[in-house]
Motif scaffolding. Structure first.
Motif, PDB file in Angstrom:
ATOM      1  N   VAL A   1      38.723  33.266   7.151  1.00 58.22           N
ATOM      2  CA  VAL A   1      37.499  33.498   8.011  1.00 58.22           C
ATOM      3  C   VAL A   1      36.329  32.839   7.656  1.00 58.22           C
ATOM      4  CG1 VAL A   1      35.802  35.126   8.673  1.00 58.22           C
ATOM      5  CG2 VAL A   1      38.159  35.803   8.901  1.00 58.22           C
ATOM      6  N   PHE A   2      36.048  32.745   6.217  1.00 58.46           N
ATOM      7  CA  PHE A   2      35.154  31.811   5.883  1.00 58.46           C
ATOM      8  C   PHE A   2      35.137  30.332   6.168  1.00 58.46           C
ATOM      9  CE2 PHE A   2      33.899  35.508   3.240  1.00 58.46           C
ATOM     10  CZ  PHE A   2      32.734  35.705   3.419  1.00 58.46           C
ATOM     11  N   VAL A   3      36.592  29.805   5.885  1.00 54.62           N
ATOM     12  CA  VAL A   3      36.884  28.229   6.288  1.00 54.62           C
ATOM     13  C   VAL A   3      36.522  28.239   7.942  1.00 54.62           C
ATOM     14  CG1 VAL A   3      38.921  26.857   6.598  1.00 54.62           C
ATOM     15  CG2 VAL A   3      38.353  28.182   4.332  1.00 54.62           C
ATOM     16  N   MET A   4      36.916  29.120   8.636  1.00 53.44           N
ATOM     17  CA  MET A   4      36.658  28.871   9.973  1.00 53.44           C
ATOM     18  C   MET A   4      35.515  29.065  10.461  1.00 53.44           C
ATOM     19  SD  MET A   4      39.637  28.089  11.115  1.00 53.44           S
ATOM     20  CE  MET A   4      39.263  28.172  12.999  1.00 53.44           C
ATOM     21  N   VAL A   5      34.510  29.724   9.762  1.00 57.72           N
ATOM     22  CA  VAL A   5      33.148  29.806  10.078  1.00 57.72           C
ATOM     23  C   VAL A   5      32.554  28.460   9.666  1.00 57.72           C
ATOM     24  CG1 VAL A   5      30.919  30.957   9.194  1.00 57.72           C
ATOM     25  CG2 VAL A   5      32.880  32.244  10.071  1.00 57.72           C
ATOM     26  N   ALA A   6      32.808  28.010   8.599  1.00 56.12           N
ATOM     27  CA  ALA A   6      32.299  26.709   7.906  1.00 56.12           C
ATOM     28  C   ALA A   6      32.629  25.580   8.924  1.00 56.12           C
ATOM     29  CB  ALA A   6      32.728  26.462   6.955  1.00 56.12           C
ATOM     30  N   LEU A   7      33.848  25.601   9.174  1.00 53.50           N
ATOM     31  CA  LEU A   7      34.364  24.383  10.215  1.00 53.50           C
ATOM     32  C   LEU A   7      33.647  24.649  11.746  1.00 53.50           C
ATOM     33  CD1 LEU A   7      38.050  24.303   9.498  1.00 53.50           C
ATOM     34  CD2 LEU A   7      36.360  22.535   8.864  1.00 53.50           C
ATOM     35  N   ALA A   8      33.193  25.620  12.448  1.00 56.36           N
ATOM     36  CA  ALA A   8      32.700  25.891  13.477  1.00 56.36           C
ATOM     37  C   ALA A   8      31.342  25.509  13.177  1.00 56.36           C
ATOM     38  CB  ALA A   8      33.027  27.422  13.891  1.00 56.36           C
ATOM     39  N   SER A   9      30.370  25.706  12.060  1.00 52.05           N
ATOM     40  CA  SER A   9      29.352  25.429  12.049  1.00 52.05           C
ATOM     41  C   SER A   9      29.011  24.015  11.915  1.00 52.05           C
ATOM     42  CB  SER A   9      28.682  26.227  10.819  1.00 52.05           C
ATOM     43  OG  SER A   9      29.042  25.795   9.728  1.00 52.05           O
ATOM     44  N   ILE A  10      29.917  23.375  11.266  1.00 51.78           N
ATOM     45  CA  ILE A  10      29.804  21.913  11.130  1.00 51.78           C
ATOM     46  C   ILE A  10      30.083  21.356  12.644  1.00 51.78           C
ATOM     47  CG2 ILE A  10      31.118  19.825  10.281  1.00 51.78           C
ATOM     48  CD1 ILE A  10      31.747  21.439   7.810  1.00 51.78           C
ATOM     49  N   PHE A  11      31.059  21.782  13.323  1.00 55.75           N
ATOM     50  CA  PHE A  11      31.198  21.197  14.483  1.00 55.75           C
ATOM     51  C   PHE A  11      30.216  21.478  15.437  1.00 55.75           C
ATOM     52  CE2 PHE A  11      32.400  22.414  18.926  1.00 55.75           C
ATOM     53  CZ  PHE A  11      33.094  21.199  19.482  1.00 55.75           C
ATOM     54  N   PHE A  12      29.374  22.616  15.629  1.00 49.11           N
ATOM     55  CA  PHE A  12      28.330  23.136  16.619  1.00 49.11           C
ATOM     56  C   PHE A  12      27.041  22.249  15.983  1.00 49.11           C
ATOM     57  CE2 PHE A  12      30.841  26.693  17.677  1.00 49.11           C
ATOM     58  CZ  PHE A  12      31.033  26.379  19.093  1.00 49.11           C
ATOM     59  N   PHE A  13      27.000  22.126  14.794  1.00 45.57           N
ATOM     60  CA  PHE A  13      25.874  21.104  14.269  1.00 45.57           C
ATOM     61  C   PHE A  13      26.033  19.668  14.678  1.00 45.57           C
ATOM     62  CE2 PHE A  13      24.072  18.300  11.061  1.00 45.57           C
ATOM     63  CZ  PHE A  13      22.689  18.557  10.993  1.00 45.57           C
ATOM     64  N   ALA A  14      27.192  19.389  14.725  1.00 47.18           N
ATOM     65  CA  ALA A  14      27.198  17.750  14.948  1.00 47.18           C
ATOM     66  C   ALA A  14      27.269  17.710  16.489  1.00 47.18           C
ATOM     67  CB  ALA A  14      28.811  17.177  14.657  1.00 47.18           C
ATOM     68  N   SER A  15      27.894  18.787  17.232  1.00 46.43           N
ATOM     69  CA  SER A  15      27.689  18.543  18.701  1.00 46.43           C
ATOM     70  C   SER A  15      26.282  18.837  19.267  1.00 46.43           C
ATOM     71  CB  SER A  15      28.373  19.809  19.459  1.00 46.43           C
ATOM     72  OG  SER A  15      29.601  19.826  19.064  1.00 46.43           O
ATOM     73  N   ASP A  16      25.563  19.639  18.561  1.00 46.31           N
ATOM     74  CA  ASP A  16      24.044  19.757  18.697  1.00 46.31           C
ATOM     75  C   ASP A  16      23.192  18.544  18.404  1.00 46.31           C
ATOM     76  OD1 ASP A  16      21.381  21.162  19.456  1.00 46.31           O
ATOM     77  OD2 ASP A  16      21.165  21.113  17.387  1.00 46.31           O
ATOM     78  N   GLN A  17      23.567  17.853  17.306  1.00 50.06           N
ATOM     79  CA  GLN A  17      22.749  16.489  17.193  1.00 50.06           C
ATOM     80  C   GLN A  17      23.451  15.326  18.157  1.00 50.06           C
ATOM     81  OE1 GLN A  17      20.511  15.922  14.634  1.00 50.06           O
ATOM     82  NE2 GLN A  17      20.691  18.431  14.481  1.00 50.06           N
ATOM     83  N   ILE A  18      24.569  15.331  18.722  1.00 50.55           N
ATOM     84  CA  ILE A  18      24.848  14.500  19.663  1.00 50.55           C
ATOM     85  C   ILE A  18      24.135  14.748  20.986  1.00 50.55           C
ATOM     86  CG2 ILE A  18      26.892  13.766  21.028  1.00 50.55           C
ATOM     87  CD1 ILE A  18      28.520  14.034  18.390  1.00 50.55           C
ATOM     88  N   ILE A  19      24.217  15.821  21.346  1.00 53.76           N
ATOM     89  CA  ILE A  19      23.637  16.085  22.599  1.00 53.76           C
ATOM     90  C   ILE A  19      21.925  16.043  22.390  1.00 53.76           C
ATOM     91  CG2 ILE A  19      22.843  18.116  23.960  1.00 53.76           C
ATOM     92  CD1 ILE A  19      25.564  19.297  23.348  1.00 53.76           C
ATOM     93  N   ARG A  20      21.368  16.132  21.347  1.00 51.10           N
ATOM     94  CA  ARG A  20      19.970  15.997  21.122  1.00 51.10           C
ATOM     95  C   ARG A  20      19.886  14.488  21.403  1.00 51.10           C
ATOM     96  NH1 ARG A  20      16.794  13.736  17.098  1.00 51.10           N
ATOM     97  NH2 ARG A  20      18.471  14.206  15.738  1.00 51.10           N
ATOM     98  N   TYR A  21      20.606  13.552  20.695  1.00 53.00           N
ATOM     99  CA  TYR A  21      20.420  11.922  20.594  1.00 53.00           C
ATOM    100  C   TYR A  21      20.403  11.492  22.327  1.00 53.00           C
ATOM    101  CZ  TYR A  21      21.453   7.119  20.162  1.00 53.00           C
ATOM    102  OH  TYR A  21      21.613   5.910  20.254  1.00 53.00           O
ATOM    103  N   LEU A  22      21.662  12.152  22.690  1.00 51.79           N
ATOM    104  CA  LEU A  22      21.812  11.666  24.252  1.00 51.79           C
ATOM    105  C   LEU A  22      20.700  12.189  24.942  1.00 51.79           C
ATOM    106  CD1 LEU A  22      25.593  12.369  24.508  1.00 51.79           C
ATOM    107  CD2 LEU A  22      24.578  10.646  24.454  1.00 51.79           C
ATOM    108  N   VAL A  23      20.212  13.119  25.043  1.00 50.70           N
ATOM    109  CA  VAL A  23      18.954  13.757  25.879  1.00 50.70           C
ATOM    110  C   VAL A  23      17.728  12.846  25.662  1.00 50.70           C
ATOM    111  CG1 VAL A  23      17.448  15.583  26.414  1.00 50.70           C
ATOM    112  CG2 VAL A  23      19.900  16.194  26.227  1.00 50.70           C
ATOM    113  N   THR A  24      17.436  12.803  24.043  1.00 49.22           N
ATOM    114  CA  THR A  24      16.282  12.110  24.067  1.00 49.22           C
ATOM    115  C   THR A  24      16.551  10.397  24.389  1.00 49.22           C
ATOM    116  OG1 THR A  24      17.059  11.598  21.820  1.00 49.22           O
ATOM    117  CG2 THR A  24      15.562  13.345  22.172  1.00 49.22           C
ATOM    118  N   PHE A  25      17.689   9.838  24.541  1.00 47.88           N
ATOM    119  CA  PHE A  25      18.107   8.527  25.002  1.00 47.88           C
ATOM    120  C   PHE A  25      17.666   8.679  26.390  1.00 47.88           C
ATOM    121  CE2 PHE A  25      21.032   5.433  26.517  1.00 47.88           C
ATOM    122  CZ  PHE A  25      20.491   4.265  26.061  1.00 47.88           C
TER     123      PHE A  25
END
Length: 63
Positions: free
Chosen positions: A34-58
């Protein structure tokens, strides 16, 4: 319909005895998973959020 707390507790105890309880090892492994999956999900959503933020500002031209 009469309600008997004693009979109810007997039925609860008999149903509890039918449950297959996990071992300490199974519980530990599941908790770690469970802890491993939470860590992986948080990394995935952080990266997704950064990519979306970059695309929107671009797209909007906001710096």
């Amino acid at each position: 319909m009469a309600f008997s707390p004693f009979k109810f507790l007997q039925e609860v105890r008999s149903e509890t005895n039918k449950v297959t309880w996990p071992t300490r090892r199974e519980t530990t492994i599941t908790t770690i998973m469970v802890f491993v999956m939470v860590a992986l999900a948080s990394i995935f959503f952080f990266a997704s959020d950064q990519i979306i933020r970059y695309l929107v500002t671009f797209l909007l031209g906001v710096h």
